[in-house]
Design a protein around this motif. Structure first.
Motif, mmCIF file in Angstrom:
data_model
loop_
_atom_site.group_PDB
_atom_site.id
_atom_site.type_symbol
_atom_site.label_atom_id
_atom_site.label_comp_id
_atom_site.label_asym_id
_atom_site.label_seq_id
_atom_site.Cartn_x
_atom_site.Cartn_y
_atom_site.Cartn_z
ATOM 1 N N PRO A 410 -18.783 -20.734 -27.285
ATOM 2 C CA PRO A 410 -17.650 -20.428 -26.404
ATOM 3 C C PRO A 410 -17.279 -18.943 -26.478
ATOM 4 O O PRO A 410 -17.428 -18.297 -27.527
ATOM 5 N N GLU A 411 -16.801 -18.431 -25.373
ATOM 6 C CA GLU A 411 -16.474 -17.005 -25.311
ATOM 7 C C GLU A 411 -15.249 -16.677 -26.161
ATOM 8 O O GLU A 411 -14.375 -17.518 -26.386
ATOM 9 N N VAL A 412 -15.215 -15.414 -26.635
ATOM 10 C CA VAL A 412 -14.096 -14.934 -27.455
ATOM 11 C C VAL A 412 -13.605 -13.610 -26.887
ATOM 12 O O VAL A 412 -14.268 -12.969 -26.072
ATOM 13 N N GLN A 413 -12.428 -13.188 -27.359
ATOM 14 C CA GLN A 413 -11.844 -11.927 -26.901
ATOM 15 C C GLN A 413 -12.131 -10.783 -27.857
ATOM 16 O O GLN A 413 -12.181 -9.627 -27.452
ATOM 17 N N THR A 414 -12.306 -11.111 -29.145
ATOM 18 C CA THR A 414 -12.560 -10.072 -30.146
ATOM 19 C C THR A 414 -13.718 -10.510 -31.041
ATOM 20 O O THR A 414 -14.077 -11.687 -31.104
ATOM 21 N N GLU A 415 -14.296 -9.545 -31.751
ATOM 22 C CA GLU A 415 -15.417 -9.844 -32.642
ATOM 23 C C GLU A 415 -14.979 -10.621 -33.875
ATOM 24 O O GLU A 415 -15.817 -11.214 -34.562
ATOM 25 N N GLU A 416 -13.675 -10.641 -34.167
ATOM 26 C CA GLU A 416 -13.167 -11.359 -35.344
ATOM 27 C C GLU A 416 -12.809 -12.816 -35.035
ATOM 28 O O GLU A 416 -12.580 -13.616 -35.934
ATOM 29 N N GLU A 417 -12.773 -13.168 -33.749
ATOM 30 C CA GLU A 417 -12.364 -14.523 -33.365
ATOM 31 C C GLU A 417 -13.515 -15.512 -33.558
ATOM 32 O O GLU A 417 -14.666 -15.215 -33.240
ATOM 33 N N VAL A 418 -13.200 -16.682 -34.092
ATOM 34 C CA VAL A 418 -14.197 -17.733 -34.272
ATOM 35 C C VAL A 418 -14.402 -18.461 -32.940
ATOM 36 O O VAL A 418 -13.444 -18.982 -32.362
ATOM 37 N N ALA A 419 -15.631 -18.470 -32.474
ATOM 38 C CA ALA A 419 -15.935 -19.131 -31.197
ATOM 39 C C ALA A 419 -15.571 -20.605 -31.259
ATOM 40 O O ALA A 419 -15.937 -21.305 -32.200
ATOM 41 N N GLY A 420 -14.826 -21.059 -30.259
ATOM 42 C CA GLY A 420 -14.416 -22.460 -30.217
ATOM 43 C C GLY A 420 -13.197 -22.774 -31.050
ATOM 44 O O GLY A 420 -12.653 -23.883 -30.962
ATOM 45 N N GLY A 421 -12.744 -21.814 -31.880
ATOM 46 C CA GLY A 421 -11.553 -22.029 -32.697
ATOM 47 C C GLY A 421 -11.885 -22.304 -34.150
ATOM 48 O O GLY A 421 -12.851 -22.990 -34.474
ATOM 49 N N ALA A 422 -11.064 -21.753 -35.043
ATOM 50 C CA ALA A 422 -11.253 -21.961 -36.486
ATOM 51 C C ALA A 422 -10.769 -23.355 -36.878
ATOM 52 O O ALA A 422 -9.840 -23.901 -36.280
#
Length: 570
Positions: A410-422
């Motif tokens: 899944p797409e993310v907004q930042t490089e630190e965000e976990v794709a699909g949610g943590a």
């Protein structure tokens, strides 16, 4: 006067009607009770060594209204239909299902070695699911072997199993040096050894824990490819990690059967041409200990499939060839050049998957999948990189062919965000609203519905405990939920020493198997018009909610009942 006579006639008539109704009710109840006792079938397990040929279904076989049985305790339960609803082609006559021949006591319909010989050996196709056609279905009850006993209860079952239940000595001889299994009198003992950990899975897992943290709750679901007797999964359980172990039905006779007899999750399965039957982003960790899967061949097909089912940030652990080839090449009977090339190709493939190598120490190597694909997509070399798959159907895994493209996260907004949610750490993960629900990824399921479902199954589980007192006392270890929904049934049983195989019927809506994995439980896709990928007598309790409503117009329900009987323990 005439009015008074009329009143008396009304009273007399009313009393007569009530009397007739009461008499009819009592007569009907008496007839129902006596006929139920008179027609009650004898236990079908009383005769296991039957010489008759297995009953087979003709091509136009019809179903039955019921498959009746009697509990061993002698208590008679009312399983008669109370609603006049036609199921398939079922007739009103009771059909007594006979036992099969004893030689079919380990029959696995969709993994029959005799049928497998008809299929190509290339890419292990002959080890995949190949189910019998309708005219080849057995319409008989799979018998238990002579002298079958109730398995040991957990946790003793982790280390012991009765020889009479699985009368196979082959692994105790073939894998004697590796300590897979030993025969001790009337039982097997499982020392916990494996091909790459002959001194025991416990010490081997401690070595892994020294490289990546296994006990902080971040890693909960694991996948073991080519699992043997599942000792790795067995000893991870005490660390709060539940493992989906799979291995084919091959020359290592009954390895998955041994795993389930021990009370450890396992399935018959193989890396071949079809996707393994699990959703994308399911496992926190995947493992191969000399599993003999050609990771560097076929354009990386099998490692790409592992990437599909690994969660963002998940780990892949490899031990055995080619890791530490400089020390082991003579024992593996391979050349140094061959093993070095294999490792180089695996390293290159991991880079093209955007994995990072965490560590290589002694016999272990560990890679980690990125938490998102932002950097990977931005820095790709079109000539060298694997391409992302064009379709978004990454969860589809029932008879779907593997692909050599990367399943997009899944797409993310930042490089630190976990794709699909943590995810929350275990055990909070079990009750937290899964990211697939909070992000609206599963059609028709909202956080409110999720909470309502949890409450519903908590109430039902309390009721089940009253109906089945042994449920709360450790009597049942291997439990299957045939239509698991969001995993509420498994969550409601967390306090008991059992595990649940959460099955989501293929083609059902909504498809919530990904939600189940995000809760920290395990499960699989399956079509109950076919046999499950397991041996006979491998589950203690089967839970069926809405199963027959879903399948009543898809296939003959009699065969679903026969399959339930096959996989249930006596």
């Amino acid at each position: 006067m005439r009015h008074l006579e009329f009143q008396r006639m009304r009273v007399t008539l009313a009393i007569g009607v009530v009397g007739l109704c009461a008499t009819a009710y009592i007569l009907g109840a008496w007839q129902g009770t006596s006929s139920a006792i008179k027609d009650a079938p004898r236990p079908v397990y009383a005769k296991t060594q039957c010489d008759d040929a297995p009953s087979r279904a003709p091509s136009n076989a019809s179903g039955t209204t019921r498959v009746a049985s009697v509990a061993s305790s002698g208590a008679r339960l009312d399983f008669q239909a109370h609603h006049r609803v036609a199921l398939n082609e079922s007739s009103l006559a009771t059909e007594m299902i006979p036992p099969c021949q004893l030689k079919y006591s380990e029959y696995t319909p969709c993994h029959d070695p005799r049928r497998a010989r008809k299929f190509p050996k290339a890419m292990m196709q002959y080890r995949e699911r190949h189910c019998p056609t309708k005219d080849k279905l057995f319409r008989c009850l799979i018998p238990a072997p002579p002298n079958y006993k109730n398995p040991f209860t957990w946790p003793q079952s982790r280390d012991y199993a009765w020889y009479d239940n699985i009368p196979h000595r082959e692994l105790s001889i073939e894998k004697a040096v590796q300590n897979w299994i030993q025969v001790e009198g009337d039982r097997f003992r499982f020392p916990g050894g494996g091909t790459m950990f002959p001194h025991g899975a416990d010490a081997y897992i401690d070595d892994i824990n020294a490289l990546i943290p296994l006990t902080d709750g971040n890693i909960r679901t694991a996948l073991d490819t080519g699992c043997g007797v599942a000792s790795w999964g067995a000893f991870l359980l005490k660390r709060g990690i539940i493992t989906m172990s799979f291995a084919p039905r091959d020359s290592h006779e009954a390895q998955v059967q041994f795993a389930l007899e021990r009370g450890v999750p396992a399935m018959i399965g193989v890396m071949a041409t079809d996707r393994i039957p699990y959703p994308a982003r399911a496992f926190d960790m995947a493992h191969c200990s000399r599993c003999l899967i050609p990771w560097n061949k076929l354009d990386g097909l099998y490692l790409v499939e592992v990437d599909r089912v690994l969660r963002p940030g998940g780990y892949w652990i490899l031990s055995g060839p080619p890791i530490r080839w400089k020390k082991h090449y003579k024992g593996w009977q391979r050349t140094e050049e061959d093993l070095k090339q294999e490792q180089d190709e695996i390293e290159d493939l991991a880079k093209r998957l955007c994995w990072k190598k965490v560590v290589e120490k002694d016999d272990l190597a560990v890679w980690q999948k990125p938490i998102n694909h932002m950097e990977c997509a931005n820095n790709r070399n079109a000539d060298e990189a694997l391409q992302f798959c064009n379709n978004s159907d990454v969860d589809s895994a029932w008879y779907k062919k593997m692909e050599t493209c990367i399943s997009p996260l899944p797409e993310v907004q930042t490089e630190e965000e976990v794709a699909g949610g943590a995810l929350e750490n275990w055990p909070q993960r079990a009750s937290a609203v899964p990211p697939r629900i909070t992000r609206g990824s599963v059609s028709g399921i909202t956080p409110e519905k999720f909470e309502e479902d949890n409450k519903l199954w908590a109430e039902r589980a309390d009721h089940y405990k009253k109906l089945i007192p042994p449920l709360a006392k450790g009597r049942y270890r291997n439990v299957m939920d045939m239509d698991a929904g969001m995993g509420g049934f498994a969550a409601a049983l967390m306090e008991y020493p059992l595990w649940v195989m959460n099955v989501v019927p293929s083609g059902s809506a909504p498809d919530a198997l990904g939600v189940i994995y995000e809760r920290g439980f395990i499960g699989t896709f399956h079509d109950w018009c076919e046999a499950f990928s397991t041996y006979p007598r491998t589950y203690d309790l089967i839970h069926a909610n809405k199963v027959f409503s879903f399948y009543h117009d898809r296939c003959d329900i009699t065969y679903i009942l026969l399959e339930m009987d096959r996989i249930l323990r006596p």
